[in-house]
Design an enzyme around this catalytic site. Structure first.
Site, PDB file in Angstrom:
ATOM      1  N   HIS A 101       0.840  -1.207   0.000  1.00 20.78           N
ATOM      2  CA  HIS A 101       0.000   0.000   0.000  1.00 20.78           C
ATOM      3  C   HIS A 101       0.868   1.248   0.000  1.00 20.78           C
ATOM      4  O   HIS A 101       1.961   1.261   0.574  1.00 20.78           O
ATOM      5  CB  HIS A 101      -0.997   0.014   1.159  1.00 20.78           C
ATOM      6  CG  HIS A 101      -0.384   0.143   2.521  1.00 20.78           C
ATOM      7  ND1 HIS A 101      -0.051   1.357   3.084  1.00 20.78           N
ATOM      8  CD2 HIS A 101      -0.052  -0.805   3.447  1.00 20.78           C
ATOM      9  CE1 HIS A 101       0.452   1.155   4.294  1.00 20.78           C
ATOM     10  NE2 HIS A 101       0.468  -0.143   4.543  1.00 20.78           N
ATOM     11  N   ASP A 103      -0.474   4.370   0.799  1.00 16.95           N
ATOM     12  CA  ASP A 103      -0.962   5.373   1.760  1.00 16.95           C
ATOM     13  C   ASP A 103      -0.203   5.252   3.078  1.00 16.95           C
ATOM     14  O   ASP A 103       0.235   4.168   3.459  1.00 16.95           O
ATOM     15  CB  ASP A 103      -2.481   5.227   1.987  1.00 16.95           C
ATOM     16  CG  ASP A 103      -2.898   3.825   2.404  1.00 16.95           C
ATOM     17  OD1 ASP A 103      -2.470   2.845   1.749  1.00 16.95           O
ATOM     18  OD2 ASP A 103      -3.631   3.694   3.406  1.00 16.95           O
ATOM     19  N   ASP A 134       6.347   1.614   6.986  1.00 11.77           N
ATOM     20  CA  ASP A 134       4.950   1.196   6.749  1.00 11.77           C
ATOM     21  C   ASP A 134       4.385   1.969   5.578  1.00 11.77           C
ATOM     22  O   ASP A 134       3.762   2.989   5.758  1.00 11.77           O
ATOM     23  CB  ASP A 134       4.131   1.400   8.028  1.00 11.77           C
ATOM     24  CG  ASP A 134       2.715   0.888   7.903  1.00 11.77           C
ATOM     25  OD1 ASP A 134       2.401   0.211   6.918  1.00 11.77           O
ATOM     26  OD2 ASP A 134       1.917   1.188   8.799  1.00 11.77           O
ATOM     27  N   GLU A 168      -5.037   1.099   2.517  1.00 10.95           N
ATOM     28  CA  GLU A 168      -4.863  -0.005   3.466  1.00 10.95           C
ATOM     29  C   GLU A 168      -5.102   0.472   4.887  1.00 10.95           C
ATOM     30  O   GLU A 168      -5.700  -0.229   5.702  1.00 10.95           O
ATOM     31  CB  GLU A 168      -3.454  -0.605   3.351  1.00 10.95           C
ATOM     32  CG  GLU A 168      -3.276  -1.937   4.099  1.00 10.95           C
ATOM     33  CD  GLU A 168      -2.901  -1.777   5.584  1.00 10.95           C
ATOM     34  OE1 GLU A 168      -3.087  -2.742   6.332  1.00 10.95           O
ATOM     35  OE2 GLU A 168      -2.438  -0.679   5.984  1.00 10.95           O
ATOM     36  N   GLU A 169      -4.649   1.697   5.182  1.00 13.62           N
ATOM     37  CA  GLU A 169      -4.755   2.211   6.557  1.00 13.62           C
ATOM     38  C   GLU A 169      -6.188   2.501   6.968  1.00 13.62           C
ATOM     39  O   GLU A 169      -6.457   2.790   8.127  1.00 13.62           O
ATOM     40  CB  GLU A 169      -3.889   3.472   6.722  1.00 13.62           C
ATOM     41  CG  GLU A 169      -2.397   3.265   6.473  1.00 13.62           C
ATOM     42  CD  GLU A 169      -1.708   2.430   7.565  1.00 13.62           C
ATOM     43  OE1 GLU A 169      -2.363   2.037   8.537  1.00 13.62           O
ATOM     44  OE2 GLU A 169      -0.497   2.168   7.421  1.00 13.62           O
ATOM     45  N   HIS A 392       3.572   3.966  12.348  1.00 14.89           N
ATOM     46  CA  HIS A 392       2.629   4.925  12.947  1.00 14.89           C
ATOM     47  C   HIS A 392       3.269   5.791  14.031  1.00 14.89           C
ATOM     48  O   HIS A 392       2.575   6.578  14.655  1.00 14.89           O
ATOM     49  CB  HIS A 392       1.393   4.230  13.526  1.00 14.89           C
ATOM     50  CG  HIS A 392       0.588   3.456  12.510  1.00 14.89           C
ATOM     51  ND1 HIS A 392      -0.752   3.221  12.656  1.00 14.89           N
ATOM     52  CD2 HIS A 392       0.939   2.886  11.333  1.00 14.89           C
ATOM     53  CE1 HIS A 392      -1.193   2.507  11.615  1.00 14.89           C
ATOM     54  NE2 HIS A 392      -0.173   2.303  10.802  1.00 14.89           N
TER      55      HIS A 392
END
Lengths: 422, 422
Positions: A101, A103, A134, A168-169, A392
């Site tokens: 992903h 995003d 990530d 995805e997030e 994150h």
């Protein structure tokens, strides 16, 4: 190591600077939700360089939005394209989807960052920035593994279907859209940050909202009311017991080292309107983990049943039951057998390249691998560079050596899984 | 009954329609905070009719705002005047302050009202409307008692100082301003709705805010964090124990029938930012009752000490203590001896007029009597028509007969306390 493996590994070593450069360009794009276009432009450029068959589209349409696994926090994906780039095989080998992903979650409080989250600063073998771990680092592994094969003059029998997805997030609408567009394969790898452990199983999760009721009164005569805040302390305790009950059932050795394999996290609480009044409503919002082998419907039914039992602990709940609602994000769980050819092929590639046995684990978080396997019917594994703990968080970084090693393992896996065309 | 008592009672009976008319005019003015001017205009007109010495001013200035008992939710009282009207005595008798507030709390959800809250509908001996009970009915008793004496051709020796103040519902800045303006007397009566019980003691109260800390983490690995929401359940339980401890000490027979004489009410809770994250902060806001004989400082110190003890229940609080803050509104407690001449004089007037013994009680809420006694040094009693249960609620009303009876008791009290001038 086989010759073809040696060749691609040498190329990857020689072109380490190009991996870093690609990751830098990707991290520099602040691809938070709704703002993915410029990062996808970087990906698109790379796909063109690799002469992939490119498919670029904005997810949408009835089939997507009415799909039972569609969850999203927005109604339109305009200017937020998905990209699929296919390296067509000569035929006969097994195919694979490589899904990452694009995003990222927002950078949060800038004061907690020691570097600019979008400058992609390189220091001491680390590249810093939001999304480095990530999962733009993982995406770079996929693209550079494909390039290494191509640049080494090797062609494969099976198709390699590279997917750079959005959302995805926020629940996976990008990957779901790719599935609905018809992309299928014999296996899928999702290089989320596993620190190069093979995550054979992943916990799914979904969000819940609980409304706990009370009865208002003046605070000076609070005994005339019923405090929703006090009732909520019972609910919190009750949910902790449900978490215990659910986790006791998990005997899978892969979860042995994880204190709470499928946590129930209460993340938000809000209630009452005035310090001098008795609160008549408290709202809790949280995330319920789903074990790899569980069905969403079963977990929801068990959760509701448990909430219904509150009335046996406190009469109040008989007439004033707490209201349960499932809302917002949801990630499907995923599992694959240890004896599945995909697990075995990836493990073999790991051993070939790194000359040690991979760690096989289960992850406490969900990824798009859940959608690929449950909605797409594609056996999937999560395996990638970077540390979960960084995702994150401020000062997110990726270990560059690890990213390079992971690129080699994925390249070796492709050579073996898709087979080299003579 | 003495002759003068008979005279004023007869006048009050004959002019019952004028009491109702005055109350109607006052209830028709929506005198919520910041909007008191038109209600004060009605009061002013009445004061002029009674030829009182009138003092009208907007509270403000350094002395008020820097006073330790000043609490307010706004910074300016422009267009929100206080009124004091003095019925000067001939000299020699005792003086009295008759204090009532003109501000009302908002009407709230209109759908819950069966009548327009500002139409002052009269039905079955009741006058309905916001403020009818809290406390425009009481104010009418004060003004009509003074008028009854004047109209009966009686003059008093002591001064009667009528005060129509703003801001009682937000912490008492109106009454504090009247005290600082120099108004003193031998006693004060505040006709808040006691259902004509004599409230010899009142609970005070103050607002607190508690910040309970946690440590953030991803919900999927929530065991890596510390949930501020779970820690808050300990804090709520701990505060319930403090409430028990504080209330066990209260042996005053006046509080015998009250389940929790000085409640600690947690009215608001808010914490966490994301369902999938471990909450690192929860904020509680509430109201701590203050017993009539307690000092604010002592209660605050006891509360802080109790919060400090959290660390003996849970190690977490050692390094991460909950933060206590006192903010917003505050009402001082009040008490007066049963043998005080004021209590005795009011009781006597009650017996004279109603031919039964008054009920003496302690109230679970604070009034401006706390300021009058603690900041003004004026012995004060709360006694008025209307039911506490009606205050702040939809369909608030006052029993007109009760308002008339109360007017008579207050008039009889004035005749006796201030003494009739021959």
């Amino acid at each position: 190591m086989e010759d073809s493996q040696k060749q691609v590994c040498a190329w990857i070593n020689d072109n380490r600077h190009r991996s870093i450069k690609l990751l830098k360009k990707m991290v520099e794009q602040r691809s938070v939700q709704g703002n993915e276009a410029s990062a996808q432009a970087v990906v698109l450029e790379k796909c063109r360089q690799l002469s992939l068959d490119i498919d670029l589209w904005e997810p949408g349409g009835k089939a997507l939005k009415q799909h039972p696994h569609f969850v999203a926090t927005r109604t339109s994906f305009k200017d937020s394209p998905n990209i699929v780039g296919v390296m067509k095989g000569s035929g006969g080998g097994k195919s694979v989807i490589l899904n990452g992903h694009v995003d990222v979650v927002p950078e949060g409080d800038l004061k907690q960052w020691e570097v600019d989250p979008y400058q992609a600063v390189v220091k001491d073998n680390r590249l810093y920035g939001r999304g480095s771990t990530d999962m733009k680092g993982g995406n770079v592994c996929l693209l550079m593994a494909m390039e290494a094969i191509k640049a080494s003059g090797i062609s494969l029998k099976g198709d390699v279907i590279f997917q750079s997805v959005i959302e995805e997030e926020s629940g996976g609408a990008g990957t779901l859209a790719a599935i609905l567009r018809g992309y299928k394969a014999d296996a899928a790898i999702v290089p989320e940050p596993t620190k190069m452990k093979i995550f054979q199983k992943q916990q799914g999760s979904m969000w819940f909202r609980l409304k706990v009721k009370g009865r208002s009164a003046h605070g000076g005569t609070r005994y005339e009311g019923v405090s929703a805040i006090e009732k909520t302390t019972l609910v919190v305790e009750h949910l902790l017991q449900l978490e215990q009950k659910r986790n006791k059932r998990i005997t899978d050795p892969l979860y042995q080292t994880i204190p709470i394999p499928v946590p129930i996290n209460i993340g938000k609480i809000e209630g009452g309107t005035w310090p001098s009044s008795v609160a008549d409503l408290v709202t809790l919002e949280g995330r319920c983990g789903i074990a790899p082998n569980e069905k969403i419907e079963d977990v929801q039914a068990e959760f509701q049943g448990w909430i219904d039992e509150l009335s046996s602990k406190d009469e109040w709940f008989k007439e004033h039951p707490a209201e349960l609602e499932w809302f917002g994000a949801r990630w499907l769980p995923n599992e694959i057998e240890g004896t599945h050819p995909l697990t075995e092929a990836l493990s073999k590639a790991y051993v070939d390249i790194l000359e040690s046995e991979p760690v096989i684990e289960a992850s406490p978080w969900g990824t798009d691998a859940g959608l690929l396997s449950q909605a797409g019917g594609i056996p999937s594994i999560v395996f990638g560079p970077g540390e979960t703990e960084m995702a994150h968080f401020p000062n997110e970084f990726i270990d560059i050596d690890q990213m390079i090693s992971c690129t080699k393992v994925i390249a070796a896996f492709l050579l073996n899984w898709c087979e080299v065309s003579e």
